[in-house]
Design a protein around this motif. Structure first.
Motif, PDB file in Angstrom:
ATOM      1  N   PHE A   1       0.829  -1.199   0.000  1.00 28.39           N
ATOM      2  CA  PHE A   1       0.000   0.000   0.000  1.00 28.39           C
ATOM      3  C   PHE A   1       0.873   1.263   0.000  1.00 28.39           C
ATOM      4  O   PHE A   1       1.923   1.288   0.647  1.00 28.39           O
ATOM      5  CB  PHE A   1      -0.908   0.028   1.230  1.00 28.39           C
ATOM      6  CG  PHE A   1      -1.924  -1.063   1.267  1.00 28.39           C
ATOM      7  CD1 PHE A   1      -3.047  -1.024   0.454  1.00 28.39           C
ATOM      8  CD2 PHE A   1      -1.764  -2.154   2.118  1.00 28.39           C
ATOM      9  CE1 PHE A   1      -3.992  -2.034   0.497  1.00 28.39           C
ATOM     10  CE2 PHE A   1      -2.695  -3.168   2.164  1.00 28.39           C
ATOM     11  CZ  PHE A   1      -3.814  -3.120   1.349  1.00 28.39           C
TER      12      PHE A   1
ATOM     13  N   GLU B   1      -1.642   0.302  -5.829  1.00 35.06           N
ATOM     14  CA  GLU B   1      -1.024   0.670  -4.554  1.00 35.06           C
ATOM     15  C   GLU B   1      -1.571   1.994  -4.028  1.00 35.06           C
ATOM     16  O   GLU B   1      -1.828   2.145  -2.839  1.00 35.06           O
ATOM     17  CB  GLU B   1       0.492   0.752  -4.736  1.00 35.06           C
ATOM     18  CG  GLU B   1       1.129  -0.593  -5.034  1.00 35.06           C
ATOM     19  CD  GLU B   1       2.510  -0.489  -5.637  1.00 35.06           C
ATOM     20  OE1 GLU B   1       3.121  -1.546  -5.874  1.00 35.06           O
ATOM     21  OE2 GLU B   1       2.986   0.633  -5.881  1.00 35.06           O
TER      22      GLU B   1
ATOM     23  N   GLY C   1      -5.314   1.463  -3.048  1.00 35.39           N
ATOM     24  CA  GLY C   1      -5.376   0.743  -1.780  1.00 35.39           C
ATOM     25  C   GLY C   1      -5.008   1.624  -0.602  1.00 35.39           C
ATOM     26  O   GLY C   1      -5.647   1.578   0.448  1.00 35.39           O
ATOM     27  N   GLY C   2      -3.965   2.438  -0.763  1.00 35.04           N
ATOM     28  CA  GLY C   2      -3.551   3.337   0.307  1.00 35.04           C
ATOM     29  C   GLY C   2      -4.617   4.366   0.639  1.00 35.04           C
ATOM     30  O   GLY C   2      -4.886   4.645   1.811  1.00 35.04           O
TER      31      GLY C   2
END
Length: 222
Positions: free
Chosen positions: A72, A127, A130-131
């Motif tokens: 993430f 990524e 998701g973060g």
């Protein structure tokens, strides 16, 4: 420094981790231990999840080649969790509509931080997405609390301190957290270097692919 590098600083852990600690201490000092516990019980697991995902890839190559996922985005998660809360609490509680607008501005700034990570080729779309999702799962439920005290003066002072840190020549702190995570991953895994993007632990080596291909061709009917 490019404008994307400057935007990316708004998600730098070296700046926002102290802000997260400040929020906890300020809430506790203001006599809101329930809000303080809510904050730490939401923020801490999210931060540990991001850390674990990074360690898993850097130390053992565990990720998703199909999604180009190596962990993430810490910048996206930090920005999405901290900035909306700070901006929301910087508005007096009586100004409800302005408070929501401030929280929305924090969310927009977090998304801009995510875009900067893509523009700088520091992370993939999966990524960053998701973060941001992990960070918003921290900030939005916290903002929805009705009993959370607001502190305009304290949040404005914290914001000024953050802004001052961002414009000061503190390049030594930029990227320091990632370096520490790399060193921790190598220590835990016993490797002499961390995995890099494009290296995957579950990917079979080229000679194995060739052997499988030859075996399949030999078994096909002629």
């Amino acid at each position: 420094m490019s404008h994307w590098n400057l935007v990316s600083l708004f998600g730098e852990s070296a700046y926002l981790l102290p802000c997260a600690v400040f929020l906890y201490l300020w809430l506790y000092w203001r006599g809101a231990p329930g809000s303080a516990r809510h904050w730490v019980m939401a923020f801490l697991p999210a931060a540990l999840l991001v850390l674990a995902s990074k360690l898993a890839f850097l130390g053992w190559g565990i990720g998703s080649e199909a999604l180009d996922f190596t962990g993430f985005s810490g910048h996206a998660m930090m920005a999405a969790s901290v900035l909306p809360v700070m901006l929301y609490l910087a508005v007096p509680a009586a100004w409800t509509r302005l408070g929501w607008m401030a929280a929305g501005a924090g969310v927009c700034l977090a998304f801009l931080v995510g875009v900067s990570r893509l523009a700088l080729h520091a992370h993939s779309v999966s990524e960053v997405a998701g973060g941001l999702a992990v960070g918003l799962c921290v900030s939005l439920p916290f903002i929805l609390r009705r009993t959370t005290p607001h502190g305009p003066l304290a949040m404005v002072l914290a914001g000024l301190a953050l802004g001052t840190a961002l414009v000061m020549p503190m390049t030594a702190t930029v990227g320091a957290s990632h370096t520490l995570i790399q060193q921790l991953a190598m220590f835990l895994s016993g490797r002499d270097r961390p995995f890099q993007r494009g290296e995957w632990a579950m990917r079979a080596p080229p000679h194995l692919h060739a052997a499988v291909h030859v075996t399949i061709r030999a078994r096909l009917p002629r």
